[in-house]
Design an enzyme around this catalytic site. Structure first.
Site, PDB file in Angstrom:
ATOM      1  N   HIS A  29      19.777 -30.752 -32.432  1.00  0.00           N
ATOM      2  CA  HIS A  29      20.686 -30.760 -31.284  1.00  0.00           C
ATOM      3  C   HIS A  29      21.050 -29.302 -30.971  1.00  0.00           C
ATOM      4  CE1 HIS A  29      23.532 -32.489 -28.495  1.00  0.00           C
ATOM      5  NE2 HIS A  29      24.393 -31.576 -28.876  1.00  0.00           N
ATOM      6  N   ASN A  78      17.130 -35.115 -36.525  1.00  0.00           N
ATOM      7  CA  ASN A  78      17.187 -34.733 -35.116  1.00  0.00           C
ATOM      8  C   ASN A  78      17.635 -33.285 -35.023  1.00  0.00           C
ATOM      9  OD1 ASN A  78      17.313 -35.059 -32.224  1.00  0.00           O
ATOM     10  ND2 ASN A  78      19.544 -35.189 -32.409  1.00  0.00           N
ATOM     11  N   GLY A 138       8.152 -30.182 -25.804  1.00  0.00           N
ATOM     12  CA  GLY A 138       7.519 -30.284 -27.116  1.00  0.00           C
ATOM     13  C   GLY A 138       7.465 -29.003 -27.926  1.00  0.00           C
ATOM     14  N   SER A 139       8.391 -28.054 -27.667  1.00  0.00           N
ATOM     15  CA  SER A 139       8.284 -26.798 -28.425  1.00  0.00           C
ATOM     16  C   SER A 139       8.731 -26.988 -29.877  1.00  0.00           C
ATOM     17  CB  SER A 139       9.065 -25.674 -27.743  1.00  0.00           C
ATOM     18  OG  SER A 139      10.447 -25.850 -27.866  1.00  0.00           O
ATOM     19  N   ASN A 140       9.736 -27.809 -30.136  1.00  0.00           N
ATOM     20  CA  ASN A 140      10.120 -28.077 -31.534  1.00  0.00           C
ATOM     21  C   ASN A 140       9.013 -28.846 -32.247  1.00  0.00           C
ATOM     22  OD1 ASN A 140      12.960 -27.146 -32.344  1.00  0.00           O
ATOM     23  ND2 ASN A 140      13.273 -27.912 -30.265  1.00  0.00           N
ATOM     24  N   LEU A 184      19.225 -43.227 -27.741  1.00  0.00           N
ATOM     25  CA  LEU A 184      19.774 -43.603 -29.039  1.00  0.00           C
ATOM     26  C   LEU A 184      18.632 -44.243 -29.830  1.00  0.00           C
ATOM     27  CD1 LEU A 184      22.471 -43.704 -30.563  1.00  0.00           C
ATOM     28  CD2 LEU A 184      22.741 -46.044 -29.715  1.00  0.00           C
ATOM     29  N   ASP A 211      24.328 -38.282 -32.494  1.00  0.00           N
ATOM     30  CA  ASP A 211      24.688 -36.953 -33.014  1.00  0.00           C
ATOM     31  C   ASP A 211      25.759 -36.948 -34.097  1.00  0.00           C
ATOM     32  OD1 ASP A 211      22.910 -35.875 -31.113  1.00  0.00           O
ATOM     33  OD2 ASP A 211      24.473 -35.780 -29.579  1.00  0.00           O
ATOM     34  N   GLU A 235      16.272 -22.646 -32.887  1.00  0.00           N
ATOM     35  CA  GLU A 235      16.052 -24.076 -33.150  1.00  0.00           C
ATOM     36  C   GLU A 235      14.778 -24.289 -33.964  1.00  0.00           C
ATOM     37  OE1 GLU A 235      16.274 -27.019 -30.044  1.00  0.00           O
ATOM     38  OE2 GLU A 235      17.573 -25.763 -28.836  1.00  0.00           O
TER      39      GLU A 235
HETATM   40  C1  GAR Z   1      15.715 -28.862 -27.520  1.00  0.00           C
HETATM   41  O1  GAR Z   1      16.515 -27.802 -27.077  1.00  0.00           O
HETATM   42  C2  GAR Z   1      16.537 -29.833 -28.340  1.00  0.00           C
HETATM   43  O2  GAR Z   1      17.528 -29.206 -29.119  1.00  0.00           O
HETATM   44  C3  GAR Z   1      17.154 -30.675 -27.256  1.00  0.00           C
HETATM   45  O3  GAR Z   1      16.122 -30.864 -26.328  1.00  0.00           O
HETATM   46  C4  GAR Z   1      15.274 -29.726 -26.341  1.00  0.00           C
HETATM   47  C5  GAR Z   1      13.854 -30.194 -26.490  1.00  0.00           C
HETATM   48  O4  GAR Z   1      12.993 -29.103 -26.326  1.00  0.00           O
HETATM   49  N1  GAR Z   1      17.639 -31.931 -27.770  1.00  0.00           N
HETATM   50  C6  GAR Z   1      18.752 -32.499 -27.359  1.00  0.00           C
HETATM   51  O5  GAR Z   1      19.446 -32.039 -26.470  1.00  0.00           O
HETATM   52  C7  GAR Z   1      19.101 -33.795 -28.095  1.00  0.00           C
HETATM   53  N2  GAR Z   1      20.408 -34.250 -27.743  1.00  0.00           N
HETATM   54  P1  GAR Z   1      11.503 -29.165 -26.852  1.00  0.00           P
HETATM   55  O6  GAR Z   1      10.864 -30.399 -26.202  1.00  0.00           O
HETATM   56  O7  GAR Z   1      10.880 -27.899 -26.359  1.00  0.00           O
HETATM   57  O8  GAR Z   1      11.533 -29.265 -28.334  1.00  0.00           O
END
Ligand code: GAR
Length: 209
Positions: free
Chosen positions: A112, A110, A14-16, A95, A153, A182
């Site tokens: 990626h 999204n 959940g950092s994003n 998806l 994607d 990101e």
């Molecule tokens: C992030 O690096 C995001 O780009 C990736 O999952 C991670 C989630 O981290 N997403 C994908 O690979 C989607 N295909 P987060 O939970 O810390 O945000």
């Protein structure tokens, strides 16, 4: 005040999601609030973080539905109730069901962790993406924020940012180097959307700034 809903997966860190919530709360993304975070498991770390930041959470677990259609409609119902202007996928690894793409056209984003259209598609998430970037021998990688369509994607690209790949990087170091990039890229894309500065023309997204 514009409304954002965020979708995360079961084990999501959940950092994003946190970056977007905090950017709304601090005014970096002006006149916007994250009104709901929807996950697949009540005890997911991301949902605990969201609640600690004062954001309502909901759980829609795909395993608790008889089929994909039933899951899709339950998720759609929860999202429609939140009345979002924008839905952000943040580590949502499935998806996105078609009824949601249809109900929110060009209103779902999204992130990626690669420069799409490279290293995307089904099964390409997390460290697998970084391993593929390393295996390719490329000297740069990056991240992509894009609108979500009915495939993995492939939707129109909103923003991309690059990062160098150094010879001694592992998938883990690459992931760690990319993560703050990101966060910045996602915040910027959401801000541009909320300020009405993105124009989708076919597969291209123009930024009016
Ligand atoms: C992030 O690096 C995001 O780009 C990736 O999952 C991670 C989630 O981290 N997403 C994908 O690979 C989607 N295909 P987060 O939970 O810390 O945000």
């Amino acid at each position: 005040m514009k409304r954002i809903a965020i979708l995360v997966s079961g084990p999501s860190r959940g950092s994003n999601m946190r970056a977007i919530i905090e950017a709304c709360q601090s005014g970096r993304i002006p006149d916007s609030a994250v009104v709901a975070v929807v996950g697949a498991r009540g005890d997911a770390p991301a949902l605990e973080t969201a609640r600690a930041l004062g954001v309502s959470t909901a759980v829609v677990n795909p395993r608790e539905f008889p089929d994909a259609d039933a899951y899709a409609h339950a998720l759609l119902w929860v999202l429609q109730r939140a009345q979002p202007d924008l839905i952000c996928l943040a580590g949502y690894m499935r998806l996105l069901p078609k009824p949601i793409v249809e109900a929110f056209p060009m209103q779902v984003m999204n992130i990626h962790p690669a420069l799409l259209p490279l290293f995307g598609g089904q099964g390409m998430y997390g460290l697998r993406v970084h391993q593929a970037a390393l295996d390719s021998g490329m000297k740069v990688t990056g991240c992509t924020v894009h609108f979500v369509d009915e495939r993995y994607d492939t939707g129109p690209i909103i923003l991309q940012r690059c990062a160098p790949i150094h010879d001694d990087y592992s998938p883990e170091t690459l992931a760690a180097r990319l993560l703050p990039i990101e966060h910045e890229t996602y915040i910027e894309a959401v801000r541009l959307f909320m300020q009405g500065k993105l124009r989708v023309e076919g597969n291209r997204v123009r930024v009016d700034e």
